[in-house]
Scaffold this motif. Sequence first.
Motif, PDB file in Angstrom:
ATOM      1  N   ARG A 293       0.827  -1.212   0.000  1.00  0.00           N
ATOM      2  CA  ARG A 293       0.000   0.000   0.000  1.00  0.00           C
ATOM      3  C   ARG A 293       0.860   1.260   0.000  1.00  0.00           C
ATOM      4  O   ARG A 293       0.380   2.343  -0.337  1.00  0.00           O
ATOM      5  N   TYR A 294       2.114   1.123   0.399  1.00  0.00           N
ATOM      6  CA  TYR A 294       2.990   2.284   0.559  1.00  0.00           C
ATOM      7  C   TYR A 294       4.176   2.285  -0.412  1.00  0.00           C
ATOM      8  O   TYR A 294       4.672   3.367  -0.762  1.00  0.00           O
ATOM      9  N   LEU A 295       4.651   1.114  -0.823  1.00  0.00           N
ATOM     10  CA  LEU A 295       5.847   1.025  -1.665  1.00  0.00           C
ATOM     11  C   LEU A 295       5.417   0.786  -3.107  1.00  0.00           C
ATOM     12  O   LEU A 295       4.706  -0.179  -3.393  1.00  0.00           O
ATOM     13  N   PRO A 296       5.839   1.645  -4.038  1.00  0.00           N
ATOM     14  CA  PRO A 296       5.327   1.581  -5.418  1.00  0.00           C
ATOM     15  C   PRO A 296       5.619   0.254  -6.103  1.00  0.00           C
ATOM     16  O   PRO A 296       6.760  -0.193  -6.172  1.00  0.00           O
ATOM     17  N   HIS A 297       4.554  -0.401  -6.583  1.00  0.00           N
ATOM     18  CA  HIS A 297       4.649  -1.533  -7.500  1.00  0.00           C
ATOM     19  C   HIS A 297       5.473  -2.686  -6.909  1.00  0.00           C
ATOM     20  O   HIS A 297       6.290  -3.310  -7.596  1.00  0.00           O
ATOM     21  N   LEU A 298       5.254  -2.960  -5.635  1.00  0.00           N
ATOM     22  CA  LEU A 298       5.926  -4.062  -4.969  1.00  0.00           C
ATOM     23  C   LEU A 298       5.346  -5.388  -5.455  1.00  0.00           C
ATOM     24  O   LEU A 298       4.131  -5.543  -5.551  1.00  0.00           O
ATOM     25  N   ALA A 299       6.213  -6.352  -5.760  1.00  0.00           N
ATOM     26  CA  ALA A 299       5.695  -7.624  -6.281  1.00  0.00           C
ATOM     27  C   ALA A 299       6.574  -8.823  -5.958  1.00  0.00           C
ATOM     28  O   ALA A 299       6.163  -9.958  -6.208  1.00  0.00           O
ATOM     29  N   ASP A 300       7.761  -8.619  -5.414  1.00  0.00           N
ATOM     30  CA  ASP A 300       8.690  -9.742  -5.220  1.00  0.00           C
ATOM     31  C   ASP A 300       9.618  -9.391  -4.063  1.00  0.00           C
ATOM     32  O   ASP A 300      10.541  -8.593  -4.225  1.00  0.00           O
ATOM     33  N   ILE A 301       9.371  -9.971  -2.882  1.00  0.00           N
ATOM     34  CA  ILE A 301      10.183  -9.647  -1.706  1.00  0.00           C
ATOM     35  C   ILE A 301      10.589 -10.913  -0.966  1.00  0.00           C
ATOM     36  O   ILE A 301       9.957 -11.965  -1.093  1.00  0.00           O
ATOM     37  N   GLY A 302      11.660 -10.791  -0.196  1.00  0.00           N
ATOM     38  CA  GLY A 302      12.094 -11.870   0.676  1.00  0.00           C
ATOM     39  C   GLY A 302      12.074 -11.380   2.112  1.00  0.00           C
ATOM     40  O   GLY A 302      12.784 -10.439   2.461  1.00  0.00           O
ATOM     41  N   LEU A 303      11.235 -11.973   2.932  1.00  0.00           N
ATOM     42  CA  LEU A 303      11.125 -11.569   4.327  1.00  0.00           C
ATOM     43  C   LEU A 303      12.007 -12.458   5.184  1.00  0.00           C
ATOM     44  O   LEU A 303      12.062 -13.674   4.984  1.00  0.00           O
ATOM     45  N   ASP A 304      12.681 -11.848   6.153  1.00  0.00           N
ATOM     46  CA  ASP A 304      13.345 -12.603   7.210  1.00  0.00           C
ATOM     47  C   ASP A 304      12.402 -12.599   8.400  1.00  0.00           C
ATOM     48  O   ASP A 304      12.041 -11.528   8.923  1.00  0.00           O
ATOM     49  N   VAL A 305      11.993 -13.786   8.805  1.00  0.00           N
ATOM     50  CA  VAL A 305      10.994 -13.954   9.855  1.00  0.00           C
ATOM     51  C   VAL A 305      11.583 -14.830  10.959  1.00  0.00           C
ATOM     52  O   VAL A 305      12.073 -15.931  10.682  1.00  0.00           O
ATOM     53  N   GLY A 306      11.551 -14.328  12.177  1.00  0.00           N
ATOM     54  CA  GLY A 306      11.958 -15.133  13.306  1.00  0.00           C
ATOM     55  C   GLY A 306      10.809 -15.989  13.796  1.00  0.00           C
ATOM     56  O   GLY A 306       9.640 -15.728  13.498  1.00  0.00           O
ATOM     57  N   LEU A 307      11.150 -17.006  14.541  1.00  0.00           N
ATOM     58  CA  LEU A 307      10.147 -17.917  15.089  1.00  0.00           C
ATOM     59  C   LEU A 307      10.494 -18.176  16.547  1.00  0.00           C
ATOM     60  O   LEU A 307      11.629 -18.553  16.865  1.00  0.00           O
ATOM     61  N   THR A 308       9.535 -17.944  17.451  1.00  0.00           N
ATOM     62  CA  THR A 308       9.775 -18.271  18.850  1.00  0.00           C
ATOM     63  C   THR A 308       9.606 -19.780  19.040  1.00  0.00           C
ATOM     64  O   THR A 308       9.096 -20.481  18.170  1.00  0.00           O
ATOM     65  N   GLU A 309      10.002 -20.266  20.211  1.00  0.00           N
ATOM     66  CA  GLU A 309       9.866 -21.699  20.474  1.00  0.00           C
ATOM     67  C   GLU A 309       8.406 -22.136  20.559  1.00  0.00           C
ATOM     68  O   GLU A 309       8.103 -23.326  20.541  1.00  0.00           O
ATOM     69  N   HIS A 310       7.506 -21.158  20.633  1.00  0.00           N
ATOM     70  CA  HIS A 310       6.067 -21.461  20.638  1.00  0.00           C
ATOM     71  C   HIS A 310       5.464 -21.389  19.231  1.00  0.00           C
ATOM     72  O   HIS A 310       4.240 -21.512  19.067  1.00  0.00           O
ATOM     73  N   GLY A 311       6.311 -21.133  18.222  1.00  0.00           N
ATOM     74  CA  GLY A 311       5.825 -21.090  16.846  1.00  0.00           C
ATOM     75  C   GLY A 311       5.230 -19.765  16.431  1.00  0.00           C
ATOM     76  O   GLY A 311       4.522 -19.687  15.424  1.00  0.00           O
ATOM     77  N   PHE A 312       5.509 -18.694  17.176  1.00  0.00           N
ATOM     78  CA  PHE A 312       4.957 -17.373  16.870  1.00  0.00           C
ATOM     79  C   PHE A 312       5.919 -16.619  15.955  1.00  0.00           C
ATOM     80  O   PHE A 312       7.103 -16.448  16.288  1.00  0.00           O
ATOM     81  N   PRO A 313       5.462 -16.161  14.778  1.00  0.00           N
ATOM     82  CA  PRO A 313       6.359 -15.465  13.850  1.00  0.00           C
ATOM     83  C   PRO A 313       6.657 -14.033  14.295  1.00  0.00           C
ATOM     84  O   PRO A 313       5.770 -13.320  14.758  1.00  0.00           O
ATOM     85  N   MET A 314       7.915 -13.634  14.150  1.00  0.00           N
ATOM     86  CA  MET A 314       8.377 -12.286  14.487  1.00  0.00           C
ATOM     87  C   MET A 314       9.098 -11.698  13.273  1.00  0.00           C
ATOM     88  O   MET A 314       9.937 -12.359  12.662  1.00  0.00           O
ATOM     89  N   PHE A 315       8.792 -10.455  12.963  1.00  0.00           N
ATOM     90  CA  PHE A 315       9.400  -9.796  11.807  1.00  0.00           C
ATOM     91  C   PHE A 315      10.847  -9.405  12.108  1.00  0.00           C
ATOM     92  O   PHE A 315      11.142  -8.846  13.172  1.00  0.00           O
ATOM     93  N   ILE A 316      11.735  -9.684  11.158  1.00  0.00           N
ATOM     94  CA  ILE A 316      13.127  -9.242  11.278  1.00  0.00           C
ATOM     95  C   ILE A 316      13.415  -8.149  10.253  1.00  0.00           C
ATOM     96  O   ILE A 316      13.778  -7.039  10.605  1.00  0.00           O
ATOM     97  N   GLU A 317      13.269  -8.458   8.958  1.00  0.00           N
ATOM     98  CA  GLU A 317      13.453  -7.419   7.952  1.00  0.00           C
ATOM     99  C   GLU A 317      12.882  -7.855   6.617  1.00  0.00           C
ATOM    100  O   GLU A 317      12.555  -9.033   6.408  1.00  0.00           O
ATOM    101  N   CYS A 318      12.778  -6.871   5.727  1.00  0.00           N
ATOM    102  CA  CYS A 318      12.255  -7.096   4.382  1.00  0.00           C
ATOM    103  C   CYS A 318      13.357  -6.833   3.368  1.00  0.00           C
ATOM    104  O   CYS A 318      13.993  -5.775   3.403  1.00  0.00           O
ATOM    105  N   ASN A 319      13.581  -7.787   2.482  1.00  0.00           N
ATOM    106  CA  ASN A 319      14.573  -7.642   1.420  1.00  0.00           C
ATOM    107  C   ASN A 319      13.854  -7.346   0.107  1.00  0.00           C
ATOM    108  O   ASN A 319      13.103  -8.191  -0.406  1.00  0.00           O
TER     109      ASN A 319
END
Length: 357
Positions: A293-319
């Motif tokens: 909604r904010y970045l023009p014409h975004l269509a292909d990204i690689g997210l780095d996502v952390g995972l807690t020992e309970h399986g909860f996803p945490m955002f690290i960064e967007c490539n």
Amino acid sequence: MDNRFIGILVNDSWFRGIPTGRTYHESLPCYERAGRLHGVTPCFFRLKDIQPGQPFIHAYVKTEIGYKRCRIPAPDVIHNRTLYTNKRPKLAIRRLVDDGKRIFNEWNRYGKGYIHQLLMTDPTLRPHLPVTQAATLSAVKEMMAVFPQLILKPNSSSIGMGIMKLEHTGPGWLLHGVVKGRVIAFREKLPAVLRRKLRSRPYLVQQLLPLATYNGRPFDLRVSVQRNETGDWQISGIAAKVAKPGAYRTNVAQGGVVYRLDHVLEAYPLLRAESVRQAIGEFSLRVACHLSRYLPHLADIGLDVGLTEHGFPMFIECNGRDLRYSFQQGNMPDTFQQLYSNPVGFAKYLLESGGHS
């Protein structure tokens, strides 16, 4: 040869290697298979090879005798696979867009702090975000009073370069990563070498996420999120990056090892792998949809996502330009191919729909 050309905008070093097939982490055969799948022809060129209003360009195209620079109609749809850090290329790309070219991933270098601010505007994403501040000296001291472990990372960097770790111990603190192979101990005053680092370029300071571990080594996930031939976002692949023994960085370029998600989740028998995969996918799709909604014409990204020992996803960064090699390193050939097929399919979608990303 199919004359429906899909442009792949590449940098100079990539471009020079095309005749010999030495294109670093990019796979020319994967592009060609994607082109055959979707009935289009990928062509490869640099930003300086195309100008607004120019009806023809010279670009590399696969022929029966290998890749040759051919004079072809300037493609209407272009996937940007370059990585620029200054304003001049950004303005040149914008002029092409203003001229009617449909360029997706128009710009793919955004500061980590800016991405964090965008995600913070969505209340449903906030629980997945680590506490983050611009790393002024006062902010670092403030965070040290709250969290026993912190990560310091350049606001703009790749492949784990420049990341440092602060760790509280009984008598004081340990600083990792500022000098290769050396840990600096201190009590209260930040070491001079760290203060110089923080003054040299913008850094962020974050709480160290409580990452799940595999064989005692922290891991996070590379999640490829792409638009496909229907124009919709999809999860194209998930790979687990495990830090090398004794390390805190999971980046493959820093010695990390790649495994399939199900493999590392075997260390957590109480977690249902399918439920964890679904939670990661739903979260990653929400991130991609929100950022688009904010970045023009975004269509292909690689997210780095952390995972807690309970399986909860945490955002690290967007490539913004996923190099994709995690999936190659993890021996996932079908997924690796899909990472090329989806953007080419999305380019065909734009070509045929006449719309924009």
